[in-house]
Each structure stands twice: as C-alpha cells, then as structure tokens.
Design a protein around this motif. Structure first.
Motif, PDB file in Angstrom:
ATOM      1  N   HIS A 228       0.846  -1.203   0.000  1.00 20.50           N
ATOM      2  CA  HIS A 228       0.000   0.000   0.000  1.00 20.50           C
ATOM      3  C   HIS A 228       0.878   1.250   0.000  1.00 20.50           C
ATOM      4  O   HIS A 228       0.551   2.245  -0.637  1.00 20.50           O
TER       5      HIS A 228
ATOM      6  N   GLU B  85       2.335   1.651  -3.403  1.00 30.76           N
ATOM      7  CA  GLU B  85       1.332   2.093  -4.387  1.00 30.76           C
ATOM      8  C   GLU B  85       0.842   3.510  -4.110  1.00 30.76           C
ATOM      9  O   GLU B  85      -0.134   3.971  -4.692  1.00 30.76           O
TER      10      GLU B  85
ATOM     11  N   ASN C 134      -0.270   4.764  -1.142  1.00 34.49           N
ATOM     12  CA  ASN C 134      -1.326   4.919  -0.137  1.00 34.49           C
ATOM     13  C   ASN C 134      -0.807   4.851   1.295  1.00 34.49           C
ATOM     14  O   ASN C 134      -1.568   4.538   2.225  1.00 34.49           O
TER      15      ASN C 134
ATOM     16  N   ARG D  80      -2.723   6.568   4.197  1.00 35.24           N
ATOM     17  CA  ARG D  80      -4.051   6.101   4.636  1.00 35.24           C
ATOM     18  C   ARG D  80      -3.985   5.500   6.037  1.00 35.24           C
ATOM     19  O   ARG D  80      -2.973   4.912   6.405  1.00 35.24           O
TER      20      ARG D  80
ATOM     21  N   TYR E 152      -0.567   3.534   7.098  1.00 36.91           N
ATOM     22  CA  TYR E 152       0.100   2.335   6.553  1.00 36.91           C
ATOM     23  C   TYR E 152       1.618   2.470   6.637  1.00 36.91           C
ATOM     24  O   TYR E 152       2.329   1.517   6.959  1.00 36.91           O
TER      25      TYR E 152
ATOM     26  N   PRO F  25     -11.230  -0.439  -0.300  1.00 40.82           N
ATOM     27  CA  PRO F  25     -10.035   0.164   0.303  1.00 40.82           C
ATOM     28  C   PRO F  25     -10.368   1.546   0.847  1.00 40.82           C
ATOM     29  O   PRO F  25     -11.125   2.304   0.226  1.00 40.82           O
TER      30      PRO F  25
ATOM     31  N   GLY G  41      -6.508  -2.864   2.254  1.00 37.71           N
ATOM     32  CA  GLY G  41      -6.270  -1.412   2.327  1.00 37.71           C
ATOM     33  C   GLY G  41      -7.300  -0.662   3.153  1.00 37.71           C
ATOM     34  O   GLY G  41      -7.484   0.547   2.999  1.00 37.71           O
TER      35      GLY G  41
END
Ligand code: COA
Ligand code: AMP
Length: 637
Positions: A63, A66, A68, A71, A90, A275, A302
């Motif tokens: 995550h 990518e 994210n 988050r 994360y 997610p 996610g």
C-alpha cells in the motif's frame, strides 16, 4: 435467473483453479505459482504450490509502494485504560512492524521459527503478528483469558524460539497480570523459549531484566528494520490452537498463499468493503476472527482496522459500540451475537444510540454462534442496516456460509447464515449412509473436498489427527462437526455441534477438556460436563461430580475447589461456575455417559428415556441435581 452470487458460486465449484487463480492476481507475488491447486496428495490439498509471496508485504508495504502510505491502517481505542487512542498510517505501521521484525531477527528468529504471542488487545499484538509474517516466522497467538497451564501446553506443542507478551491485560474490573502466568507457563513447559520480549504497560510495571525478559521499547529503540522475506505459498503463516475433544488443543495451521487470497477476496465479496473503508471486528486477536478480520483481511484490502480494548457493556456503558462507530466512521462491524445480547439487556430500547452519528454505518456481521431471531430482529430494528449471520470455524479461517453482500443481497431469513460462500461445496449428509439428505432434513454438515484456499492443510505436529478428526468419517469430505439442514431455497441452518464442543459467549470450549480437569480433583471418582442454554452467553458449562466413596468433605467446598481448579487450569474464559454432586452418572449399558439426554433435561426440553440406559432412576437424580442448582429441569412423565 442467475445473479452475481450464483455465477461466482457455480464457477468456484466447476472451475476452482480458474476462480481462485484469478482472485490471486489481486496480490503481489515474488514468484508465480506452478499450480493453483495441487491435488497430488489428496485428500490433503495445497493451494498455489510453487508460488512465493510475503503476507506482511501484501498487508503493509504494497500500500505504501502504491502511494497509499498516508491512509489510516490501524485505529486503537482503549476505554479500559481510561480512553487511550492511537492511530497508525500504513507507512507508520509498516515502519513499526519492520523494526519489530528487526528485534525478532536479532533474537535469532527466522523463517519457519515459531513465536508465541500472549498479548492483550494492543496494537503491539498486531505488530508482533505482522513482524513474524515479515520474517516468514510462524506466530501462535494465545488468548489472554487462558491460564498458565493452557499456555504451557501450547509452548510445548509449538516449541517457540521466542515469546512476545505484555505486563498485563485489562478487564472491565481488574488488571490481569501476565507475568506470573507467563512465568508459570514457562516453568511448567518442557520447552524453554530462547527469549521473551515484554511490552511494559503503565498499568502494571515490572522489573523485566530481573526476570530475564527483554523490554519491548528498549529493543525497538536499538533495532534495525528488517525487510520482507519471501516464503512459499504453502509455508505456514500461523498456528492457532482451538478446542478439540480432549484437553490437548488442535493446532490449526494456516498457510500464507491461500489465506491471503481468500481473505482479500472475502473483503469485497462477502463484506462489501472497499479500500479506505473503516472495518471493525470487535473480537480479540486471540481468536480466529481476530486473526482474519482484525489483522490480515482489512490490511490486505487497504482498509482501516479498529482494535478496541474494551467490551460491549461496562466500558463505560452499552453505548460503547455506537461511540466507536460514530467516532471513526465505521462502515462495517463484525462481532458475536452475545455482544448484542449484552447490549440489549442493558439498554433494551437502545436509548444510548440516539447520542451518536451512525450515518457511515452500513452493515453488521455476526458469527461465532448462531444468531437467534430475537437478537437479529432487535439489531435490525435499532440499527436499520442489514444484519448478516455468517457461519465459520477456526479451521476454515473465513466464512463457509454467508449472505455475500458484495455479490448479491439475498433476503435475510432469521436463524440461517444464508448460502454457502463461493468455494465451499457444502453438503448435508446422512450419518449412516453418507448420502445427501433432502431439504428440511437435519444431517451432518460436510464440505466436499477440495476445500477452498485458507482452509487448514493440516494440524501442527499432528497430520494423522488431522485426517482422523476431519477427513475419515465421511470419505471425500471434510466433516465440520456441525449438524444442520438446507431449506427448499438453498438456505442453510446450523443446529449445533455433533461433538462435545460448546460455545460460551462466542468462545469455543471443550467439555472434554474441562472433564479432564474435574477428574484430576482427588475427591472425584467420575464426572461429566455439559453445555446448557444461557440467555446471554448462548451456552454455559455445568459439571456433574460423582465423589469417591468415603469422601466426607462438604460438597459445597468440593464444588468451590473444582470451580477454582478449572479457572486455574483452563482460565476464566471457560466461564465454569456451576457444578453439582450426583450419586451416579447416567450411562448406556456399554458405559457411554448420556450427555445429550442430560443436556435436554437441563434445557427443559422434551426427552425420551434412552432404550439403552442401564438404570432409569439415575436420570431422576440428574433432574433433582439440576433443580438444586436452579435449572427448570424437564421431568420424564
Ligand atoms: N483476559 C483475561 N480474562 C478474560 C479475558 C482476557 N482477554 N477475556 C475474558 N476474560 C474473563 C472475563 O473477565 C470473565 O471473568 P469473570 O469470570 O471473572 O467474570 C471470564 O473471562 C469470562 O469472559 P466472557 O465469557 O467473555 O464474559 P464477560 O462477562 O467478561 O463478557 C461479553 C461477556 C458478552 C461482553 C463478552 O464475551 C463479549 O464481548 N463477547 C463478544 C465478542 C467476542 O469476544 N467474540 C469472540 C469471537 S467473535
Ligand atoms: P470457532 O472455531 O471458535 O470459530 O467455532 C466454530 C463453531 O462455532 C462452529 O463449528 C459452529 O458450531 C459455531 N458457529 C460459528 N458461527 C456460527 C453461526 N453463524 N451459526 C451457528 N453456529 C456458528
């Protein structure tokens, strides 16, 4: 007319390789599998043989990679510590986990080594689990409500290189000091871990160095982060001990690949989670629900997962669940029906709910025991969202039957967890002929092999017990040990266990294990434990004691000692508080104790005099004994 559920279900049964191969594409693999399903050792099947991945990478690093990483990954909310709250993104959670993986690695923990985690509901418990996954080590989480003896049994079976614990857990009304339990267990176990790492909590300070334990915070401060270690899809991710029919628990093994694939798939298709959603499983990391739906599945998908260190009532009141839902914008809650029964008892008109903004809340899932229609109807009425009963077991790791909210929303029928989930070829079989029975007829619920990914491939150190316990009675099938039936619409109902497992407040317990403890008391000649119906907890254990001849001690004292013995040996979670002394136990002529009949008497149900009983008068003695401890025992005319 077909719908998305029908199509998915049919494909999963007709073409499991295609179905799960496609689902597996949602994960990051360091090496693609050679075979989706390896049936070379049937009836033992392996998923994604030849593939390699890292479960922690898929839960956290991917995550971040990518984009994210910002988050929210984990929300910790702890009313029992006076309202502590903490959140991790994360990226933050990945860093904590990587550092704790460094701590474990510095203690020599590597791929395949076992680590026992005996911790309360604090983020560090999830961090320790994920750190093991990062290293390819195998964690075995032991629920904090188990006593030292149960921990010792697990230490000897799993032979861990390290143990990770905390100085205490906190119940509503008391601090549970873990260190005496930990020391008692390590002293009692034959196997000794090389290191013990302890999280010092302010509620319970201790001189860890004097005990030879390492301090979590000190070790974290000096550790170098460790990267993810790729493992075979078929390598174990964890061992989770669950009640069998004896005091020796079964070590359910979960693999890495199949587990990640099934759990990731379940998040959208069963729970309708996306997610970024806030997903809350109000359970404990010590149970399978906690493994799958507090830690792994929400992170694989996610989502933000909630770790709640509190209870549905008493922390501080029956509005605790609504407060958490409102405060964090929870979309999906998963808990046990007993939690809702507890809330309903305290706040029958749900007055406390009025204080909270529930606008983000969309779905309630219940499991762990059958959802009784009263609880279902009440929850639907007060919440105004779908309430979904779903059925599963520690062995399966995810739901066998559910109303799959992300596929097709079937009408809810109270008392039924709806239909088999894709992947599960659920059959209701006749115990004698092993043939499927007609709709409306109760039989043994079995799963036609192969089972889908995430289901247990074996029991730890007990491959023969695995085959014996699950695969032998109905050849070609996995036996769930649950009885139930289909109706004409293909909805399934679960009626109860066919073995001596009972379900107390959604916790799975073995009456056989309790009987072993009762039998160890010096005054007890014979004993039996049955599960009797309880309005709040679903079932409660009740013990029957036959004393050795010549025992003159006060029977109340013996009962108190027995209650304490179970608490000390198994733990408070057994909720064993009632026992009664009887002159004899009812048995068949071949010597089998008539537990089923005793249970019917205790539950005030109709029962028939068994034809094989050695002396009918004994059942009258059981009726008297049950009335003596407050049960409205049913009487034979
Ligand atoms: N550590 C130490 N002791 C624990 C414990 C833990 N982690 N968890 C429970 N216990 C103790 C309890 O304090 C209680 O002790 P007591 O005999 O001194 O009262 C005993 O074990 C029995 O616990 P429980 O059966 O859970 O009863 P409870 O009265 O404490 O709580 C509920 C009842 C319904 C509120 C609670 O069981 C609950 O929230 N259950 C639903 C959620 C859940 O856990 N589901 C599990 C699977 S999804
Ligand atoms: P556990 O392994 O602790 O998850 O317990 C599994 C057992 O709990 C099952 O075999 C069932 O007996 C019972 N169980 C779990 N979920 C349900 C449900 N939704 N309905 C009926 N029984 C359930």
């Amino acid at each position: 007319m077909t719908n998305a559920y029908d199509a998915a279900y049919a494909r999963s049964i007709d073409d499991p390789q295609g179905f799960w191969g496609e689902a597996a594409e949602a994960l990051v693999w360091t090496k693609k599998w050679d075979k989706v399903l390896d049936d070379g050792a049937a009836p033992v099947y392996r998923w994604f043989a030849g593939g390699e991945l890292n479960t922690c990478y898929n839960c956290l690093d991917r995550h971040v990679d990518e984009g994210n990483g910002g988050r929210t990954a984990l929300i910790y909310d702890s009313p029992v510590t006076g309202g502590q709250k903490r959140q991790y993104t994360y990226e933050q959670l990945r860093d904590e986990v990587a550092t704790f993986a460094g701590v474990l690695a510095a203690q020599g923990v590597g791929k395949g080594d076992r680590v026992i985690i005996y911790m309360p509901m604090v983020p560090e418990a999830a961090i320790a689990m994920l750190a093991c996954a990062r290293l390819g080590a195998i964690h075995s989480v032991v629920f904090g409500g188990f006593a030292a003896h149960e921990l010792a049994v697990r230490i000897d079976d799993a032979t861990p290189k390290a143990i990770v614990s905390a100085t205490c857990g906190i119940e509503v009304n008391r601090v549970i000091e873990y260190l005496p339990l930990l020391k008692g267990a390590i002293d009692a176990a034959k196997h000794k871990p090389e290191s013990t790492i302890v999280l010092a909590r302010p509620e319970c300070e201790a001189d860890l160095a004097a005990l030879g334990y390492l301090d979590w915070a000190t070790e974290m401060a000096g550790a170098a982060p460790h990267d993810c270690v790729p493992v075979a899809a078929t390598d174990p991710l964890y061992i989770l001990y669950t009640s069998g029919t004896t005091g020796q628990p079964k070590g359910v093994v979960r693999d890495n690949g199949g587990h990640a694939v099934a759990l990731k798939w379940s998040m959208k298709n069963i729970y309708d989670a996306d997610p970024g959603d806030v997903y809350w499983a109000a359970s404990d990391v010590g149970w399978v629900v906690g493994h799958s739906y507090i830690v792994y599945a929400p992170l694989l998908h996610g989502c933000a997962t909630v770790m709640f260190e509190g209870k549905p009532v008493g922390t501080p009141d029956a509005g605790a669940f609504w407060r958490v839902i409102a405060e964090y914008g929870v979309k999906i809650l998963f808990t046990a029906p007993t939690a809702f029964r507890a809330i309903k008892k305290e706040d029958p008109n749900a007055e406390l709910l009025k204080q909270y903004d529930m606008s983000k809340f969309e779905l309630l899932f219940l499991a762990g025991e059958r959802t009784d229609p009263d609880t279902l109807n009440w929850a639907e009425k007060i919440l105004g969202v779908p309430v979904i009963d779903h059925w599963w077991q520690t062995e399966t790791g995810w739901a066998i039957a559910a109303n799959c909210m992300g596929l097709h929303r079937f009408p809810v029928k109270a008392g039924s967890p709806t239909k088999p989930c894709p992947g599960w070829n659920v059959q209701v079989l006749d115990a004698e002929t092993h043939e499927p029975v007609a709709p409306g007829t109760v039989g043994a619920i079995c799963i036609k092999l192969p089972m889908p990914p995430s289901s247990l491939p074996t029991l730890w150190n007990a491959a023969d017990r695995f085959k014996q316990a699950y695969l032998t009675e109905f050849p070609g099938y996995y036996s769930t040990s649950d009885a139930g039936m289909y109706d004409e619409d293909g909805y399934i109902s679960i009626m109860g266990r066919t073995d001596d497992i009972i379900n107390v407040a959604g916790h799975r317990l073995s009456t056989g294990g309790m009987e072993e403890v009762l039998a160890s008391h010096p005054d007890v000649a014979e004993c039996a434990v049955i599960g009797v119906a309880d309005q709040m907890k679903g079932q409660l254990p009740v013990g029957f004691l036959v004393l050795k001849s010549g025992v003159t001690k006060d029977t109340d004292d013996i009962v108190s000692e027995i209650v304490q013995l179970v608490r000390n040996q198994i733990g408070p979670v057994a909720a064993f508080k009632q026992a009664t002394v009887v002159p004899r136990l009812p048995k068949t002529r071949s010597g089998k104790i008539l537990r089923g009949t005793m249970q019917k008497i205790a539950d005030n149900q109709e029962w028939k005099m068994p034809a094989t009983i050695d002396d009918p008068v004994i059942l009258e003695e059981i009726e008297d004994a049950l009335e003596g401890i407050g049960y409205a025992a049913s009487r034979k005319e």
